[in-house]
Motif scaffolding. Structure first.
Motif, PDB file in Angstrom:
ATOM      1  N   THR A 285      48.197  20.229   8.512  1.00 23.25           N
ATOM      2  CA  THR A 285      47.608  18.959   8.938  1.00 23.25           C
ATOM      3  C   THR A 285      48.276  18.537  10.240  1.00 23.25           C
ATOM      4  O   THR A 285      49.510  18.530  10.348  1.00 23.25           O
ATOM      5  CB  THR A 285      47.812  17.873   7.863  1.00 23.25           C
ATOM      6  OG1 THR A 285      47.073  18.247   6.699  1.00 23.25           O
ATOM      7  CG2 THR A 285      47.347  16.513   8.355  1.00 23.25           C
ATOM      8  N   ARG A 287      48.092  15.697  13.672  1.00 27.38           N
ATOM      9  CA  ARG A 287      47.655  14.358  14.081  1.00 27.38           C
ATOM     10  C   ARG A 287      48.268  14.020  15.433  1.00 27.38           C
ATOM     11  O   ARG A 287      49.050  14.816  15.975  1.00 27.38           O
ATOM     12  CB  ARG A 287      48.068  13.330  13.031  1.00 27.38           C
ATOM     13  CG  ARG A 287      49.554  13.362  12.720  1.00 27.38           C
ATOM     14  CD  ARG A 287      50.004  12.223  11.807  1.00 27.38           C
ATOM     15  NE  ARG A 287      49.214  12.119  10.595  1.00 27.38           N
ATOM     16  CZ  ARG A 287      49.430  12.795   9.474  1.00 27.38           C
ATOM     17  NH1 ARG A 287      50.425  13.705   9.438  1.00 27.38           N
ATOM     18  NH2 ARG A 287      48.704  12.610   8.392  1.00 27.38           N
ATOM     19  N   VAL A 326      38.573  14.732  17.667  1.00 24.18           N
ATOM     20  CA  VAL A 326      38.581  14.931  16.216  1.00 24.18           C
ATOM     21  C   VAL A 326      37.760  13.836  15.541  1.00 24.18           C
ATOM     22  O   VAL A 326      36.973  14.092  14.615  1.00 24.18           O
ATOM     23  CB  VAL A 326      40.026  14.950  15.671  1.00 24.18           C
ATOM     24  CG1 VAL A 326      40.025  14.909  14.138  1.00 24.18           C
ATOM     25  CG2 VAL A 326      40.755  16.195  16.151  1.00 24.18           C
ATOM     26  N   ARG A 327      37.919  12.605  15.996  1.00 23.68           N
ATOM     27  CA  ARG A 327      37.136  11.502  15.437  1.00 23.68           C
ATOM     28  C   ARG A 327      35.636  11.726  15.648  1.00 23.68           C
ATOM     29  O   ARG A 327      34.823  11.436  14.761  1.00 23.68           O
ATOM     30  CB  ARG A 327      37.568  10.182  16.062  1.00 23.68           C
ATOM     31  CG  ARG A 327      38.940   9.702  15.594  1.00 23.68           C
ATOM     32  CD  ARG A 327      39.350   8.398  16.294  1.00 23.68           C
ATOM     33  NE  ARG A 327      40.635   7.914  15.812  1.00 23.68           N
ATOM     34  CZ  ARG A 327      40.786   7.143  14.747  1.00 23.68           C
ATOM     35  NH1 ARG A 327      39.716   6.747  14.052  1.00 23.68           N
ATOM     36  NH2 ARG A 327      41.990   6.745  14.366  1.00 23.68           N
ATOM     37  N   GLN A 330      34.510  14.257  13.122  1.00 26.11           N
ATOM     38  CA  GLN A 330      34.465  13.678  11.779  1.00 26.11           C
ATOM     39  C   GLN A 330      33.262  12.755  11.614  1.00 26.11           C
ATOM     40  O   GLN A 330      32.586  12.773  10.571  1.00 26.11           O
ATOM     41  CB  GLN A 330      35.770  12.912  11.515  1.00 26.11           C
ATOM     42  CG  GLN A 330      36.991  13.820  11.383  1.00 26.11           C
ATOM     43  CD  GLN A 330      38.305  13.054  11.384  1.00 26.11           C
ATOM     44  OE1 GLN A 330      38.421  11.996  12.008  1.00 26.11           O
ATOM     45  NE2 GLN A 330      39.311  13.592  10.702  1.00 26.11           N
ATOM     46  N   GLN A 331      32.978  11.969  12.646  1.00 30.88           N
ATOM     47  CA  GLN A 331      31.821  11.072  12.573  1.00 30.88           C
ATOM     48  C   GLN A 331      30.534  11.865  12.396  1.00 30.88           C
ATOM     49  O   GLN A 331      29.696  11.537  11.555  1.00 30.88           O
ATOM     50  CB  GLN A 331      31.751  10.223  13.845  1.00 30.88           C
ATOM     51  CG  GLN A 331      30.524   9.304  13.897  1.00 30.88           C
ATOM     52  CD  GLN A 331      30.385   8.623  15.249  1.00 30.88           C
ATOM     53  OE1 GLN A 331      31.122   8.905  16.176  1.00 30.88           O
ATOM     54  NE2 GLN A 331      29.429   7.731  15.342  1.00 30.88           N
ATOM     55  N   LEU A 335      32.579  12.933   7.707  1.00 28.79           N
ATOM     56  CA  LEU A 335      33.905  12.871   7.097  1.00 28.79           C
ATOM     57  C   LEU A 335      34.520  11.495   7.339  1.00 28.79           C
ATOM     58  O   LEU A 335      34.028  10.710   8.149  1.00 28.79           O
ATOM     59  CB  LEU A 335      34.816  13.947   7.706  1.00 28.79           C
ATOM     60  CG  LEU A 335      34.368  15.406   7.562  1.00 28.79           C
ATOM     61  CD1 LEU A 335      35.280  16.311   8.378  1.00 28.79           C
ATOM     62  CD2 LEU A 335      34.352  15.827   6.098  1.00 28.79           C
ATOM     63  N   VAL A 337      36.652   9.061   9.156  1.00 32.26           N
ATOM     64  CA  VAL A 337      37.022   9.093  10.570  1.00 32.26           C
ATOM     65  C   VAL A 337      38.412   8.485  10.726  1.00 32.26           C
ATOM     66  O   VAL A 337      38.581   7.262  10.838  1.00 32.26           O
ATOM     67  CB  VAL A 337      35.985   8.327  11.428  1.00 32.26           C
ATOM     68  CG1 VAL A 337      36.385   8.378  12.907  1.00 32.26           C
ATOM     69  CG2 VAL A 337      34.593   8.905  11.222  1.00 32.26           C
ATOM     70  N   ASP A 338      39.424   9.370  10.718  1.00 28.18           N
ATOM     71  CA  ASP A 338      40.801   8.887  10.846  1.00 28.18           C
ATOM     72  C   ASP A 338      41.542   9.574  11.983  1.00 28.18           C
ATOM     73  O   ASP A 338      42.697   9.229  12.277  1.00 28.18           O
ATOM     74  CB  ASP A 338      41.572   9.066   9.541  1.00 28.18           C
ATOM     75  CG  ASP A 338      41.600  10.511   9.058  1.00 28.18           C
ATOM     76  OD1 ASP A 338      41.162  11.403   9.814  1.00 28.18           O
ATOM     77  OD2 ASP A 338      42.050  10.745   7.917  1.00 28.18           O
ATOM     78  N   CYS A 341      43.514  15.817  11.569  1.00 22.79           N
ATOM     79  CA  CYS A 341      42.883  17.096  11.218  1.00 22.79           C
ATOM     80  C   CYS A 341      43.604  17.671   9.995  1.00 22.79           C
ATOM     81  O   CYS A 341      44.623  18.368  10.114  1.00 22.79           O
ATOM     82  CB  CYS A 341      42.946  18.066  12.390  1.00 22.79           C
ATOM     83  SG  CYS A 341      41.964  19.553  12.130  1.00 22.79           S
ATOM     84  N   ARG A 344      40.010  18.980   4.979  1.00 19.18           N
ATOM     85  CA  ARG A 344      38.553  18.822   5.049  1.00 19.18           C
ATOM     86  C   ARG A 344      38.044  19.033   6.485  1.00 19.18           C
ATOM     87  O   ARG A 344      37.008  19.661   6.707  1.00 19.18           O
ATOM     88  CB  ARG A 344      38.135  17.448   4.534  1.00 19.18           C
ATOM     89  CG  ARG A 344      38.287  17.259   3.035  1.00 19.18           C
ATOM     90  CD  ARG A 344      37.848  15.868   2.612  1.00 19.18           C
ATOM     91  NE  ARG A 344      37.961  15.671   1.175  1.00 19.18           N
ATOM     92  CZ  ARG A 344      37.034  16.019   0.290  1.00 19.18           C
ATOM     93  NH1 ARG A 344      35.903  16.578   0.719  1.00 19.18           N
ATOM     94  NH2 ARG A 344      37.212  15.807  -0.989  1.00 19.18           N
ATOM     95  N   THR A 345      38.774  18.496   7.450  1.00 15.21           N
ATOM     96  CA  THR A 345      38.351  18.664   8.848  1.00 15.21           C
ATOM     97  C   THR A 345      38.504  20.115   9.280  1.00 15.21           C
ATOM     98  O   THR A 345      37.622  20.678   9.949  1.00 15.21           O
ATOM     99  CB  THR A 345      39.162  17.726   9.760  1.00 15.21           C
ATOM    100  OG1 THR A 345      38.982  16.369   9.328  1.00 15.21           O
ATOM    101  CG2 THR A 345      38.704  17.850  11.204  1.00 15.21           C
TER     102      THR A 345
END
Length: 352
Positions: A285, A287, A326-327, A330-331, A335, A337-338, A341, A344-345
């Motif tokens: 993961t 970020r 990444v957002r 996800q959008q 997924l 949207v945080d 990664c 799930r992403t």
């Protein structure tokens, strides 16, 4: 014979025209405008009646500005506002700007554009009623009075008219109309000339079979465009979609006018390059603030997924731009949207 108007030769092709749209509706013609309306039906005007709509050379006539796309533009270098048909605005606004620069300065309040009127004494609509004509410094050059310009000015006006596919009222065979310029090309030829002017002389690309989209339109094709340019996919072509389209066009070397025509559709419909094959194994993961090979791989995959977006630097540093991308992923993937990664992403990115 009336003036023969032809498309400009390559060495006459004007530079792209700056279009400054404004909410100002422009100056309305005076109450006695019918006394000024033009006998602009010299021998090259073509009227047709299709589905009860009147057309002049393929341009629809309407009392409703919105129906035929009338918009107001400030003539560059002046405070003059002219309401004209938006799809051929570069022809009329470009001609008005050159008139101002090389013939005589335009006077605010003396210049007119669209007006829903017939030719005086009849039922034939004026070119103004289709939004394809302008009057410049009208009180100084009243209809019916010939030779209100010097010979040198008249020659310059003819040269401007030739460059922009227009006819000058000073060359009418009957009653002269020195104030008046009108688009005399067929609609297809006029749109082709607009494209070539605004694209720096490039030929019009073949039709994609798609309709041209612009602000105010709705439909599934608008939703498709929104998904490809990173706008909210609601099927309504609003100001935010226009801004996203302009940004997309600028990134791809297109004219950034916010209109999705054949050239923009061609780029939108070009399939993205193949996505890189993932290497086996789990991914950590990552970020904002993370770094390392996993972040670099993430950046490479995101660049392949979104070639229409600005390219991310593949530097292995997870910063604000990587988080924003990444957002976006996800959008679009539905997924949470945080901007992080996680499993799930990664699964979406790696096609698992």
């Amino acid at each position: 014979m009336s003036q023969t108007t032809t498309e400009p030769a390559p060495d006459e092709m004007p530079a792209p025209v700056e279009l400054i749209e404004t909410d100002d509706p422009g100056t309305e013609p005076p109450p006695d405008w019918d006394d000024h309306v033009h006998a602009d039906n010299d021998d090259t005007k073509v009227l047709s009646f299709m589905a009860a709509a009147v057309h002049i050379n393929g341009f629809t006539v309407s009392a409703d500005r919105a129906v035929i796309g009338i918009r107001s533009y400030t003539v560059p270098g002046t405070t003059v506002v002219l309401p004209v048909r938006s799809e051929i605005a570069p022809l009329l606004i470009g001609a008005a700007a050159e008139f101002h620069e090389t013939v005589e300065p335009l006077v605010a309040g003396w210049c007119w554009g669209y007006a829903y009127r017939n030719v005086t004494g009849g039922s034939t609509p004026s070119f103004h009623a289709a939004g394809i004509a302008i009057d410049l410094n009208a009180p100084r050059h009243p209809i019916g009075k010939a030779n209100t310009f010097t010979p040198a000015q008249a020659d310059r006006i003819r040269a401007i008219a030739r460059k922009y596919g227009l006819r000058w009222g000073g060359d009418y065979t009957g009653r002269k109309d020195d104030m008046h310029l009108e688009v005399i090309l067929s609609r297809a030829a006029a749109l082709d000339l607009v494209h070539r002017i605004q694209s720096g002389g490039q030929p019009t690309p073949p039709s994609t079979g798609r309709r041209t989209l612009r602000q105010g339109m709705t439909g599934p094709d608008v939703r498709e465009v929104q998904g490809k340019v990173g706008a909210t996919s609601d099927g309504v072509f609003g100001p935010k979609t226009t801004a996203a389209v302009k940004a997309f066009q600028a990134r791809h070397g297109l004219t950034a006018d916010g209109i999705v025509g054949p050239r923009t559709w061609a780029v939108l419909d070009t399939p993205p390059p193949p996505r890189p094959a993932p290497t086996p194994g789990a991914r950590p993961t990552v970020r904002n603030g993370s770094s390392g090979p996993a972040v670099a791989e993430l950046q490479r995959i995101l660049n392949a997924w979104y070639p229409d977006q600005p390219t991310l630097a593949v530097d292995g540093q997870f910063g604000a731009r990587t988080e924003a991308r990444v957002r976006l992923l996800q959008q679009r993937a539905g997924l949470a949207v945080d901007g992080v990664c996680g499993p799930r992403t990664w699964a979406v990115l790696l096609g698992r």
